[in-house]
Scaffold this motif. Structure first.
Motif, PDB file in Angstrom:
ATOM      1  N   PHE A 427       0.774  -1.194   0.035  1.00 30.16           N
ATOM      2  CA  PHE A 427      -0.161  -0.216  -0.025  1.00 30.16           C
ATOM      3  C   PHE A 427       0.899   1.353   0.029  1.00 30.16           C
ATOM      4  CE2 PHE A 427       0.521  -1.362   4.344  1.00 30.16           C
ATOM      5  CZ  PHE A 427       1.109  -0.171   4.876  1.00 30.16           C
ATOM      6  N   MET A 428       0.115   2.270  -0.096  1.00 33.43           N
ATOM      7  CA  MET A 428       0.686   3.627  -0.269  1.00 33.43           C
ATOM      8  C   MET A 428       0.201   4.684   0.961  1.00 33.43           C
ATOM      9  SD  MET A 428       0.556   4.619  -4.119  1.00 33.43           S
ATOM     10  CE  MET A 428       1.595   6.134  -3.929  1.00 33.43           C
ATOM     11  N   PHE A 429       1.420   5.286   1.546  1.00 34.83           N
ATOM     12  CA  PHE A 429       0.889   6.148   2.652  1.00 34.83           C
ATOM     13  C   PHE A 429       1.321   7.797   2.314  1.00 34.83           C
ATOM     14  CE2 PHE A 429       5.160   4.526   3.556  1.00 34.83           C
ATOM     15  CZ  PHE A 429       5.922   5.800   4.186  1.00 34.83           C
ATOM     16  N   PHE A 430       0.602   8.663   3.008  1.00 36.70           N
ATOM     17  CA  PHE A 430       1.009   9.940   2.894  1.00 36.70           C
ATOM     18  C   PHE A 430       0.641  10.565   4.074  1.00 36.70           C
ATOM     19  CE2 PHE A 430      -0.626   8.542  -0.853  1.00 36.70           C
ATOM     20  CZ  PHE A 430       0.017   8.968  -2.023  1.00 36.70           C
ATOM     21  N   ILE A 431       1.669  11.557   4.736  1.00 38.77           N
ATOM     22  CA  ILE A 431       1.522  12.221   5.977  1.00 38.77           C
ATOM     23  C   ILE A 431       1.467  13.799   5.597  1.00 38.77           C
ATOM     24  CG2 ILE A 431       2.515  12.930   8.097  1.00 38.77           C
ATOM     25  CD1 ILE A 431       4.024  10.358   8.332  1.00 38.77           C
ATOM     26  N   GLU A 432       0.055  14.188   5.828  1.00 42.20           N
ATOM     27  CA  GLU A 432      -0.129  15.543   5.260  1.00 42.20           C
ATOM     28  C   GLU A 432      -0.346  16.402   6.502  1.00 42.20           C
ATOM     29  OE1 GLU A 432      -3.870  16.716   2.664  1.00 42.20           O
ATOM     30  OE2 GLU A 432      -2.717  15.243   1.773  1.00 42.20           O
ATOM     31  N   ASP A 433      -0.151  17.735   6.246  1.00 44.22           N
ATOM     32  CA  ASP A 433      -0.344  18.726   7.236  1.00 44.22           C
ATOM     33  C   ASP A 433      -1.907  19.235   6.938  1.00 44.22           C
ATOM     34  OD1 ASP A 433      -0.706  21.309   8.400  1.00 44.22           O
ATOM     35  OD2 ASP A 433       1.276  21.446   8.665  1.00 44.22           O
ATOM     36  N   ARG A 434      -2.940  19.172   7.637  1.00 43.36           N
ATOM     37  CA  ARG A 434      -4.303  19.188   7.275  1.00 43.36           C
ATOM     38  C   ARG A 434      -4.354  20.887   7.116  1.00 43.36           C
ATOM     39  NH1 ARG A 434      -7.552  15.229  11.112  1.00 43.36           N
ATOM     40  NH2 ARG A 434      -9.340  15.800   9.731  1.00 43.36           N
ATOM     41  N   ARG A 435      -3.796  21.583   7.801  1.00 44.97           N
ATOM     42  CA  ARG A 435      -3.949  22.824   8.076  1.00 44.97           C
ATOM     43  C   ARG A 435      -3.547  23.771   6.589  1.00 44.97           C
ATOM     44  NH1 ARG A 435       0.194  23.708  12.880  1.00 44.97           N
ATOM     45  NH2 ARG A 435       1.125  22.224  11.287  1.00 44.97           N
ATOM     46  N   THR A 436      -2.507  23.041   5.920  1.00 46.89           N
ATOM     47  CA  THR A 436      -2.000  23.602   4.523  1.00 46.89           C
ATOM     48  C   THR A 436      -2.260  22.663   3.502  1.00 46.89           C
ATOM     49  OG1 THR A 436       0.045  22.728   4.901  1.00 46.89           O
ATOM     50  CG2 THR A 436      -0.036  24.860   5.782  1.00 46.89           C
ATOM     51  N   GLY A 437      -2.673  21.432   3.672  1.00 44.21           N
ATOM     52  CA  GLY A 437      -2.910  20.431   2.435  1.00 44.21           C
ATOM     53  C   GLY A 437      -1.494  19.967   2.078  1.00 44.21           C
ATOM     54  N   CYS A 438      -0.380  20.470   2.636  1.00 42.09           N
ATOM     55  CA  CYS A 438       0.906  20.027   2.168  1.00 42.09           C
ATOM     56  C   CYS A 438       1.319  18.478   2.417  1.00 42.09           C
ATOM     57  CB  CYS A 438       2.135  20.803   2.862  1.00 42.09           C
ATOM     58  SG  CYS A 438       3.619  20.630   2.360  1.00 42.09           S
ATOM     59  N   ILE A 439       1.589  17.693   1.441  1.00 46.55           N
ATOM     60  CA  ILE A 439       2.138  16.449   1.703  1.00 46.55           C
ATOM     61  C   ILE A 439       3.657  16.387   2.296  1.00 46.55           C
ATOM     62  CG2 ILE A 439       2.975  14.297   0.762  1.00 46.55           C
ATOM     63  CD1 ILE A 439       0.900  14.742  -1.580  1.00 46.55           C
ATOM     64  N   LEU A 440       3.781  16.072   3.533  1.00 47.17           N
ATOM     65  CA  LEU A 440       5.193  16.208   4.494  1.00 47.17           C
ATOM     66  C   LEU A 440       6.062  15.122   3.964  1.00 47.17           C
ATOM     67  CD1 LEU A 440       4.253  17.911   7.877  1.00 47.17           C
ATOM     68  CD2 LEU A 440       4.968  19.169   5.821  1.00 47.17           C
ATOM     69  N   PHE A 441       5.479  13.782   4.111  1.00 42.66           N
ATOM     70  CA  PHE A 441       5.982  12.544   3.777  1.00 42.66           C
ATOM     71  C   PHE A 441       5.236  11.661   3.006  1.00 42.66           C
ATOM     72  CE2 PHE A 441       7.388  13.991   7.863  1.00 42.66           C
ATOM     73  CZ  PHE A 441       8.427  14.327   7.813  1.00 42.66           C
ATOM     74  N   MET A 442       5.932  10.938   1.951  1.00 38.57           N
ATOM     75  CA  MET A 442       4.871  10.037   1.271  1.00 38.57           C
ATOM     76  C   MET A 442       5.920   8.660   1.041  1.00 38.57           C
ATOM     77  SD  MET A 442       4.356  11.171  -2.873  1.00 38.57           S
ATOM     78  CE  MET A 442       3.493  10.057  -4.165  1.00 38.57           C
ATOM     79  N   GLY A 443       5.008   7.758   0.664  1.00 33.68           N
ATOM     80  CA  GLY A 443       5.939   6.516   0.420  1.00 33.68           C
ATOM     81  C   GLY A 443       5.011   5.267   0.053  1.00 33.68           C
ATOM     82  N   LYS A 444       5.678   4.069   0.184  1.00 33.74           N
ATOM     83  CA  LYS A 444       4.927   2.840   0.066  1.00 33.74           C
ATOM     84  C   LYS A 444       5.523   1.747   0.903  1.00 33.74           C
ATOM     85  CE  LYS A 444       7.447   0.822  -3.924  1.00 33.74           C
ATOM     86  NZ  LYS A 444       7.309   0.017  -5.427  1.00 33.74           N
ATOM     87  N   VAL A 445       4.730   0.715   1.377  1.00 36.38           N
ATOM     88  CA  VAL A 445       5.184  -0.229   2.039  1.00 36.38           C
ATOM     89  C   VAL A 445       4.766  -1.581   1.333  1.00 36.38           C
ATOM     90  CG1 VAL A 445       4.620  -1.902   4.086  1.00 36.38           C
ATOM     91  CG2 VAL A 445       4.606   0.706   4.335  1.00 36.38           C
ATOM     92  N   LYS A 446       5.873  -2.281   0.667  1.00 41.08           N
ATOM     93  CA  LYS A 446       5.791  -3.689   0.002  1.00 41.08           C
ATOM     94  C   LYS A 446       5.996  -4.634   1.123  1.00 41.08           C
ATOM     95  CE  LYS A 446       7.204  -5.630  -4.270  1.00 41.08           C
ATOM     96  NZ  LYS A 446       8.107  -5.514  -5.609  1.00 41.08           N
ATOM     97  N   ASP A 447       6.875  -4.490   2.050  1.00 40.52           N
ATOM     98  CA  ASP A 447       7.137  -5.603   2.734  1.00 40.52           C
ATOM     99  C   ASP A 447       7.510  -4.852   4.346  1.00 40.52           C
ATOM    100  OD1 ASP A 447       8.278  -7.700   4.440  1.00 40.52           O
ATOM    101  OD2 ASP A 447       9.654  -8.331   3.038  1.00 40.52           O
ATOM    102  N   PRO A 448       6.419  -4.965   5.275  1.00 40.91           N
ATOM    103  CA  PRO A 448       6.585  -4.415   6.418  1.00 40.91           C
ATOM    104  C   PRO A 448       7.719  -4.887   7.477  1.00 40.91           C
ATOM    105  CG  PRO A 448       4.290  -5.286   6.217  1.00 40.91           C
ATOM    106  CD  PRO A 448       5.438  -5.980   5.174  1.00 40.91           C
ATOM    107  N   GLU A 449       8.469  -5.901   7.053  1.00 40.00           N
ATOM    108  CA  GLU A 449       9.654  -6.267   7.764  1.00 40.00           C
ATOM    109  C   GLU A 449      10.849  -6.475   6.898  1.00 40.00           C
ATOM    110  OE1 GLU A 449       8.564  -9.954   9.666  1.00 40.00           O
ATOM    111  OE2 GLU A 449       7.229  -9.087  11.309  1.00 40.00           O
ATOM    112  N   TYR A 450      10.719  -5.257   6.078  1.00 37.37           N
ATOM    113  CA  TYR A 450      12.016  -5.432   4.966  1.00 37.37           C
ATOM    114  C   TYR A 450      13.238  -5.064   5.886  1.00 37.37           C
ATOM    115  CZ  TYR A 450      15.034  -3.332   1.637  1.00 37.37           C
ATOM    116  OH  TYR A 450      16.202  -2.937   0.974  1.00 37.37           O
TER     117      TYR A 450
END
Length: 450
Positions: A427-450
């Motif tokens: 899956f993909m994930f995004f950490i976003e500042d809701r006040r500004t709508g700015c994506i601070l961090f972004m990525g994907k998890v292909k293997d949680p125990e990589y």
């Protein structure tokens, strides 16, 4: 003979630490990621309703913004986020901070002129008016650095300049006024290792000791003129934490197989969340305490994350978010994960369109005092390093770091109906500042125990 000088831009993100650096390392392009250029779909301001009818916004609407009100820095940052993700994506887990890269390069951009400026503006969606970018960047930084007892979120910049370097006073002042970038002189020529230690200690301090060796051995040499560093750190607790007692070993299926999976620590909760879906993916918003920041988790219907991410643009991300409703109880299974990513970006940025800045034809004449250098003096970018880290568990997140498949035939769950969101495949994930709508961090998890 032209003097060889290098601008080193370094970025770090903690929560998903993101580090970027342009430094003279002599790194071979073969060691960098093999990236392909891509266009980006640009969404509308997050502070206004998302226009799901339009898939793109012309870059010129951002590049030719000549007032702060006309330039949406969050839209620019987010458009760049998806461009960079497309160019960085690999078969492994990935995390990066587009905001960190965006901000560190903005400081370089403040001294760029002519074609060099135009190329950087095109790739990063900067306005050609530097004063517009400066003002918007300062407002964004002030929002990020506003104190809140519910979470830790901060960003910082610093400029490390070779002793006796003829730095342009106006450039130095602007870096401090608009980016908080204090200038420190270091003896790169005679004490390269001491200089490296000083910079790495600053980085480690700003990232809560998560990134300790951003500047590698032998990166600094006598030709290094400047190193620009940015750090972003985030640590926040979930608004409603996952119960540790509910965490179980469950199978997580990788992209290559729907039948074989690896046992991972899978968190579980059932609460009211904002949830949406299309025929190709589900989205859930998991807020952090304080409600200023959140994580969006996007789970493709199929296990083939490579096929999904190759088509998922910013417009799709915005459309999927616009499908979300808050009146449903959602069962969430989410694996715990913790990993980091470190990449060198020159080849990636060149493939995206920034070419002149990495040659001795670069024009960064706004950085130095042209009255104090030889007529054939040259200053260019040599290396850009980025590093990011993320750790997601039952209590929250620590870190430093979207086409769109339109939900036309999507059947929204009825009010009160319990829906399931089981992230048991990539899956993909995004950490976003809701006040500004700015994506601070972004990525994907292909293997949680990589």
């Amino acid at each position: 003979m032209k003097l060889k000088n290098i601008i080193c831009t370094v970025m770090i993100c903690a929560l998903l630490f993101s580090c970027i650096g342009c430094i003279d390392t002599g790194t071979s392009p073969d060691s960098e990621l093999n990236a392909n250029s891509t266009g980006s779909e640009i969404g509308n301001k997050s502070s206004s309703p998302i226009n799901v009818e339009s898939e793109t916004v012309d870059k010129s609407s951002l590049m030719y913004a000549y007032s702060s009100d006309d330039y949406d820095i969050a839209t620019a940052n987010n458009a760049f986020s998806f461009d960079m993700y497309t160019n960085l994506t690999t078969d492994d887990n990935i995390v990066f901070s587009p905001y960190s890269i965006f901000t560190a390069m903005a400081i370089c951009y403040d001294g760029a002129e002519t074609t060099t400026q135009e190329e950087i503006a095109y790739v990063f969606y900067y306005p050609l008016s530097k004063s517009v970018l400066e003002k918007n960047s300062k407002e964004m930084m002030n929002t990020i650095n506003s104190d809140d007892d519910n979470y830790d979120l901060k960003t910082a910049n610093a400029l490390w300049v070779r002793e006796n370097y003829p730095l342009n006073e106006r450039y130095a002042d602007n870096s401090k006024i608009y980016y908080g970038g204090k200038v420190t002189n270091l003896d790169f020529r005679n004490e390269p290792e001491k200089s490296r230690d000083i910079i790495n200690k600053w980085v480690a301090t700003q990232t809560n000791e998560k990134i300790k060796d951003l500047i590698p051995d032998e990166l600094i040499d006598p030709d290094t003129a400047m190193i620009i560093t940015n750090a972003v750190y985030f640590k926040g607790k979930w608004l409603n934490e996952f119960d540790v007692e509910e965490t179980r070993k469950e199978l997580f299926y990788n992209s290559s197989s729907n039948k074989v999976g690896n046992a991972v620590d899978m968190m579980y909760t059932k609460q009211y969340f904002s949830y949406g879906e299309s025929k190709n993916a589900k989205i859930v918003e998991i807020p952090y305490k304080g409600n200023d920041l959140c994580m969006y988790v996007i789970l493709p219907e199929e296990n083939n994350i490579e096929d999904f991410e190759s088509k998922f643009k910013l417009s799709d991300y915005n459309k999927l978010k616009s499908s979300m409703e808050s009146g449903n109880e959602v069962k969430i299974w989410l694996p715990k994960f913790s990993f980091d990513t470190k990449v060198e970006l020159p080849a990636t940025l060149k493939s995206m369109g920034i070419t002149e800045a990495f040659t001795d034809d670069a024009n960064f004449s706004g950085i130095y005092d042209i009255r104090k250098v030889p007529e054939d003096y040259a200053l260019w970018l040599d290396d850009v390093v980025h590093q990011a880290f993320i750790d997601v568990g039952e209590k929250g997140t620590e870190a430093t770091a979207a086409t769109a498949i339109e939900a036309v035939d999507c059947c929204e769950p009825l009010p009160g109906q319990v829906v399931e969101f089981k992230a048991d495949h990539p899956f993909m994930f995004f950490i976003e500042d809701r006040r500004t709508g700015c994506i601070l961090f972004m990525g994907k998890v292909k293997d949680p125990e990589y």
